[in-house]
Design a protein around this motif. Structure first.
Motif, PDB file in Angstrom:
ATOM      1  N   GLU A 165      22.435  -2.796  -3.249  1.00 23.82           N
ATOM      2  CA  GLU A 165      23.760  -2.904  -3.858  1.00 23.82           C
ATOM      3  C   GLU A 165      24.179  -4.361  -3.979  1.00 23.82           C
ATOM      4  N   THR A 213      22.330  -5.883  -6.815  1.00 21.20           N
ATOM      5  CA  THR A 213      22.870  -5.462  -8.108  1.00 21.20           C
ATOM      6  C   THR A 213      24.111  -6.277  -8.473  1.00 21.20           C
ATOM      7  N   ARG A 239      12.338  -3.244  -7.838  1.00 20.59           N
ATOM      8  CA  ARG A 239      12.867  -3.719  -9.128  1.00 20.59           C
ATOM      9  C   ARG A 239      13.293  -2.565 -10.030  1.00 20.59           C
ATOM     10  N   TYR A 283      14.252   0.591  -9.063  1.00 18.48           N
ATOM     11  CA  TYR A 283      15.164   1.579  -8.480  1.00 18.48           C
ATOM     12  C   TYR A 283      16.575   1.421  -9.048  1.00 18.48           C
ATOM     13  N   ARG A 284      17.203   2.543  -9.345  1.00 22.28           N
ATOM     14  CA  ARG A 284      18.572   2.552  -9.859  1.00 22.28           C
ATOM     15  C   ARG A 284      19.467   3.316  -8.886  1.00 22.28           C
ATOM     16  N   ASP A 340      22.504   4.247  -9.063  1.00 20.83           N
ATOM     17  CA  ASP A 340      23.357   5.276  -9.667  1.00 20.83           C
ATOM     18  C   ASP A 340      22.645   6.607  -9.875  1.00 20.83           C
ATOM     19  N   ASP A 341      21.313   6.616  -9.793  1.00 18.65           N
ATOM     20  CA  ASP A 341      20.586   7.869  -9.992  1.00 18.65           C
ATOM     21  C   ASP A 341      20.825   8.865  -8.864  1.00 18.65           C
ATOM     22  N   TYR A 381      12.143   7.378  -4.328  1.00 24.90           N
ATOM     23  CA  TYR A 381      11.637   6.691  -5.511  1.00 24.90           C
ATOM     24  C   TYR A 381      10.424   5.835  -5.154  1.00 24.90           C
TER      25      TYR A 381
END
Length: 270
Positions: free
Chosen positions: A27, A30, A83, A85-86, A88-89, A96
């Motif tokens: 986080e 990001t 790199r 990984y999201r 929000d998913d 993942y």
């Protein structure tokens, strides 16, 4: 008080702590717009989760590739997972990372471990041939002919001859030679065997599910433990919890559906 985050996790609580710390670092990465800081945070996430990459690399050892090379590929897969990984998913990072790292290692075996590049069809055929040879030799009491091998695996003799002609292209060993000094060691054909290593699946399941199960409420965790660890019947679980067997069945359906929903997006990472 500062919480020490474990990098070698032996319990579900340890994995949950690592997952939480990983998420906080991701986080922060990001939010950051500073390239140097983003790189530093990426390295911290990689260091925190190195055990996962090493564990996956361990499952592929003894198959004709140097251990250091395997670990390096697994670590590259881990960096790729960081790199890609999201947050929000809604999928835990471990959910993942594991299929991403595993896919990277398998691609390395498939694409990079051959001194002379041969069609993947022949690579896979060599694995099938190596898988039936021991059984045929035992049944016949001798080395089987190409015709006998072809009939057993259901292909043309010419295809078996092509696959045999390409033998020895792997970097270290031929497909039917032991990877170590002992005759009972893994053979190179295991790299492209048709079946997956059950130990690898067990490792993945533990790593992926542990943080999800740790996030359940105490009663849901108890129900899962009684049903799938202690192997209790639903009626016995209901009696212990003071509810009906039907309620236990509905609770299990809800719990498993919730876990499945959280895991489903991870399947696209491989």
């Amino acid at each position: 008080m500062h919480t020490v985050v474990p990098t070698n996790c032996s319990t579900a609580d340890d994995r949950a702590l690592r997952e939480t710390a990983t998420r906080e670092l991701l986080e922060a990465r990001t939010r950051s717009t500073d390239d140097a800081e983003r790189q530093r945070l990426l390295e911290q996430v990689v260091e925190l989760n190195l055990e996962i990459a090493r564990g996956i690399a361990q499952r592929f050892r003894g198959r004709g590739v140097e251990d250091d090379d395997l670990e390096q590929v697994a670590c590259l897969g881990l960096m790729k997972a960081v790199r890609g990984y999201r947050i929000d998913d809604g999928v835990p990072f471990i959910g993942y990372a594991v299929p991403t790292i595993r896919g990277e290692v398998k691609r390395y075996f498939r694409d990079c471990s051959w001194t002379v590049r041969i069609p993947r069809r022949l690579q896979e055929l060599q694995g099938r041939i190596a898988g039936v040879l021991p059984q045929l030799e035992q049944e016949l009491g001798r080395e089987p002919t190409l015709e006998e091998v072809a009939a057993t695996i259901g292909v043309e003799v010419a295809e078996v001859r092509q696959a045999e002609g390409a033998r020895g292209c792997f970097t270290v060993l031929s497909l039917d030679r032991p990877a170590g000094q002992n005759e009972h060691d893994l053979v190179l054909a295991d790299v492209i065997a048709a079946t997956e290593d059950p130990q690898l699946h067990r490792f993945e399941a533990t790593e992926v599910l542990s943080p999800l199960v740790a996030g359940l409420d105490p009663r849901d965790r108890e129900i899962l433990e009684l049903r799938f660890v202690e192997n209790w019947k639903q009626a016995d679980i209901g009696q212990k919890l003071g509810i009906s067997q039907m309620q236990v069945s509905r609770l299990l359906t809800r719990i498993l559906a919730g876990l499945r929903d959280q895991l489903q997006p991870a399947a696209t990472a491989a």
